[in-house]
Design a protein around this motif. Structure first.
Motif, mmCIF file in Angstrom:
data_model
loop_
_atom_site.group_PDB
_atom_site.id
_atom_site.type_symbol
_atom_site.label_atom_id
_atom_site.label_comp_id
_atom_site.label_asym_id
_atom_site.label_seq_id
_atom_site.Cartn_x
_atom_site.Cartn_y
_atom_site.Cartn_z
ATOM 1 N N THR A 1 0.817 -1.215 0.000
ATOM 2 C CA THR A 1 0.000 0.000 0.000
ATOM 3 C C THR A 1 0.848 1.261 0.000
ATOM 4 O OG1 THR A 1 -0.139 -0.084 2.420
ATOM 5 C CG2 THR A 1 -1.933 -1.113 1.174
ATOM 6 N N ASP A 2 2.073 1.167 0.480
ATOM 7 C CA ASP A 2 3.004 2.301 0.474
ATOM 8 C C ASP A 2 4.134 1.987 -0.501
ATOM 9 O OD1 ASP A 2 1.619 3.666 2.519
ATOM 10 O OD2 ASP A 2 2.569 2.372 4.007
ATOM 11 N N GLY A 3 4.420 2.936 -1.380
ATOM 12 C CA GLY A 3 5.466 2.693 -2.360
ATOM 13 C C GLY A 3 4.943 1.885 -3.523
ATOM 14 N N SER A 4 5.864 1.360 -4.322
ATOM 15 C CA SER A 4 5.470 0.639 -5.529
ATOM 16 C C SER A 4 6.507 -0.406 -5.867
ATOM 17 C CB SER A 4 5.313 1.611 -6.710
ATOM 18 O OG SER A 4 6.544 2.268 -6.977
ATOM 19 N N TYR A 5 6.103 -1.369 -6.667
ATOM 20 C CA TYR A 5 7.004 -2.395 -7.205
ATOM 21 C C TYR A 5 7.141 -2.157 -8.694
ATOM 22 C CZ TYR A 5 8.627 -6.842 -9.048
ATOM 23 O OH TYR A 5 9.339 -7.803 -9.734
ATOM 24 N N VAL B 1 11.749 -2.109 -5.693
ATOM 25 C CA VAL B 1 10.681 -1.335 -5.061
ATOM 26 C C VAL B 1 11.117 0.121 -4.972
ATOM 27 C CG1 VAL B 1 9.738 -3.260 -3.747
ATOM 28 C CG2 VAL B 1 11.568 -1.887 -2.759
ATOM 29 N N GLU B 2 10.149 1.006 -5.025
ATOM 30 C CA GLU B 2 10.396 2.425 -4.848
ATOM 31 C C GLU B 2 9.502 2.932 -3.714
ATOM 32 O OE1 GLU B 2 12.747 3.942 -6.313
ATOM 33 O OE2 GLU B 2 13.190 2.614 -8.002
ATOM 34 N N LEU B 3 10.008 3.921 -2.964
ATOM 35 C CA LEU B 3 9.223 4.526 -1.897
ATOM 36 C C LEU B 3 8.135 5.431 -2.472
ATOM 37 C CD1 LEU B 3 12.113 5.401 0.586
ATOM 38 C CD2 LEU B 3 10.592 3.409 0.635
ATOM 39 N N GLU B 4 7.288 5.928 -1.595
ATOM 40 C CA GLU B 4 6.219 6.822 -2.017
ATOM 41 C C GLU B 4 6.803 8.112 -2.595
ATOM 42 O OE1 GLU B 4 2.339 6.927 -1.460
ATOM 43 O OE2 GLU B 4 3.168 5.072 -2.263
ATOM 44 N N PRO B 5 6.174 8.695 -3.612
ATOM 45 C CA PRO B 5 6.649 9.991 -4.124
ATOM 46 C C PRO B 5 6.322 11.099 -3.134
ATOM 47 C CG PRO B 5 4.606 9.368 -5.203
ATOM 48 C CD PRO B 5 5.015 8.181 -4.369
ATOM 49 N N CYS B 6 7.036 12.196 -3.250
ATOM 50 C CA CYS B 6 6.738 13.374 -2.429
ATOM 51 C C CYS B 6 5.549 14.101 -3.067
ATOM 52 C CB CYS B 6 7.946 14.307 -2.371
ATOM 53 S SG CYS B 6 9.386 13.536 -1.625
ATOM 54 N N ARG B 7 4.520 14.314 -2.272
ATOM 55 C CA ARG B 7 3.314 14.931 -2.794
ATOM 56 C C ARG B 7 3.451 16.456 -2.819
ATOM 57 N NH1 ARG B 7 1.324 10.417 -5.067
ATOM 58 N NH2 ARG B 7 1.168 8.726 -3.542
ATOM 59 N N GLY B 8 2.672 17.078 -3.668
ATOM 60 C CA GLY B 8 2.664 18.530 -3.740
ATOM 61 C C GLY B 8 3.066 19.030 -5.116
ATOM 62 N N GLU B 9 2.970 20.329 -5.301
ATOM 63 C CA GLU B 9 3.354 20.924 -6.570
ATOM 64 C C GLU B 9 4.863 20.780 -6.773
ATOM 65 O OE1 GLU B 9 1.469 22.180 -9.026
ATOM 66 O OE2 GLU B 9 -0.171 21.370 -7.817
ATOM 67 N N PRO B 10 5.295 20.423 -7.978
ATOM 68 C CA PRO B 10 6.731 20.208 -8.203
ATOM 69 C C PRO B 10 7.540 21.483 -8.024
ATOM 70 C CG PRO B 10 5.514 20.125 -10.280
ATOM 71 C CD PRO B 10 4.485 20.155 -9.188
#
Length: 360
Positions: free
Chosen positions: A242-246, A253-262
């Motif tokens: 549920t957190d991150g991605s494969y 695996v990669e961690l969750e991206p940082c949310r918000g405006e780039p």
């Protein structure tokens, strides 16, 4: 097609007669590696222990080389099958060479006296796993990784037709993980062995396996080739991610991206943007990535980590994403360009570079 060397006929496995996993049908041929994957506690080790008779089957039959395994004596079984399990063994006052030598006992007389030929096989097995320098060391005084190599040498010197391994890469550093799996692959090809193993490292399982069995719940969830099993959506479901991605493209695996405006716009491509994507993610900085074709090496990681991704379908001109990329770049505080030379097909990214703010 060659028949299966080992197969199960709807076995159920568990403890004290209570089935935890039911109706397991799997098979492995000589010259093939079959890998079990699945979450912790899914039952991979229970299946393997049942295959090697360490646990009694709740139901069903295991067939080895055309024979019901229950009809084979321990000595007969040991000449066909060798084992490397995660259970810690604590042999007292035994050198590493002594431990490896126990793999020859199925071939010795009742006194367990090794012939010159047996000793040569022991030496060769230790050489193959780069453990010969440990031969005079006390087995209990070496590292966990060294013990794993010694136990593999013991399995090899049984000269089996099939090897069963439970998490064989546990305690090994990356060099020795690769050496061990390369050795297994060579043995499978050159000596026509069958191998059944469990692995937690999905990237290694994806690369070494001929077929993969997914264990979850009270049954086998899926069985197939690595190409059929290692899909982003299925691995997320199998492990409940549920957190991150494969990322199936790289088996990582990669961690969750940082949310918000780039805040940063990254021009990458050809794998050059990946270190920057991961650096910005570690620092908690949301970023945009582009313009990337969907078949670019950067694309899977950018898709996982960027708060905004500007991409075009594979083999489409990058200019299709130029207007969107300009709009995103215009509100970013910084541009990171990871590309030095721009081929004609990458002209759109050159234009972005030249208009970017605070580029470096």
């Amino acid at each position: 097609m060659e028949q299966s060397y080992l197969r199960t006929e709807k076995i159920s496995v568990g403890y004290r007669g209570e089935a935890l996993i039911r109706d397991i049908s799997l098979s492995v041929r000589r010259g093939e590696i079959l890998t079990l994957i699945g979450p912790n506690g899914a039952g991979k080790s229970t299946i393997l222990k049942s295959l090697i008779r360490q646990l009694k089957l709740v139901a069903g039959t295991v067939v080895l080389d055309g024979k019901n395994m229950d009809t084979l004596s321990e000595r007969e079984l040991s000449t066909h099958l060798s084992v490397l399990m995660t259970d810690r063994i604590r042999p007292e006052l035994m050198t590493c060479e002594d431990v490896v030598s126990t793999g020859r006992y199925p071939y010795t007389g009742r006194l367990g006296i090794l012939s010159d030929q047996d000793k040569a096989v022991v030496r060769s097995a230790m050489e193959r796993v780069h453990a010969l320098e440990l031969r005079d060391r006390d087995f209990l005084e070496i590292s966990d990784g060294q013990r794993q190599r010694v136990l593999l040498a013991r399995a090899i010197c049984q000269e089996p037709d099939i090897i069963v391994l439970d998490e064989p890469t546990s305690f090994l550093d990356i060099r020795h993980k690769l050496e061990l799996l390369t050795l297994l692959k060579e043995m499978v090809r050159q000596e026509n062995l069958a191998v059944i193993l469990s692995l937690h490292e999905l990237d290694l399982a994806q690369r070494i396996s001929d077929r993969v069995v997914c264990v979850k719940g009270d049954s086998i969830a899926l069985s197939g080739t690595p190409e059929e099993v290692f899909r982003d959506d299925y691995i997320r479901q199998l492990y409940g991610i549920t957190d991150g991605s494969y990322e199936s493209a790289y088996g990582t695996v990669e961690l969750e991206p940082c949310r918000g405006e780039p805040q940063v716009f990254v021009i990458g491509g050809g794998g050059k943007g990946i270190p920057v994507y991961r650096e910005l993610q570690r620092r908690g900085i949301p970023f945009a990535a582009g313009i990337l074709p969907e078949n670019d090496l950067d694309y899977p990681v950018a898709r996982a980590l960027a708060s905004r991704l500007i991409s075009v379908p594979a083999y489409h001109p990058l200019e299709e994403g130029l207007e969107e990329a300009r709009a995103v770049l215009s509100v970013c505080a910084e541009l990171r360009c990871c590309v030095e030379d721009f081929a004609p097909l990458n002209e759109a990214n050159r234009l972005l570079r030249d208009m970017g703010p605070g580029k470096r």
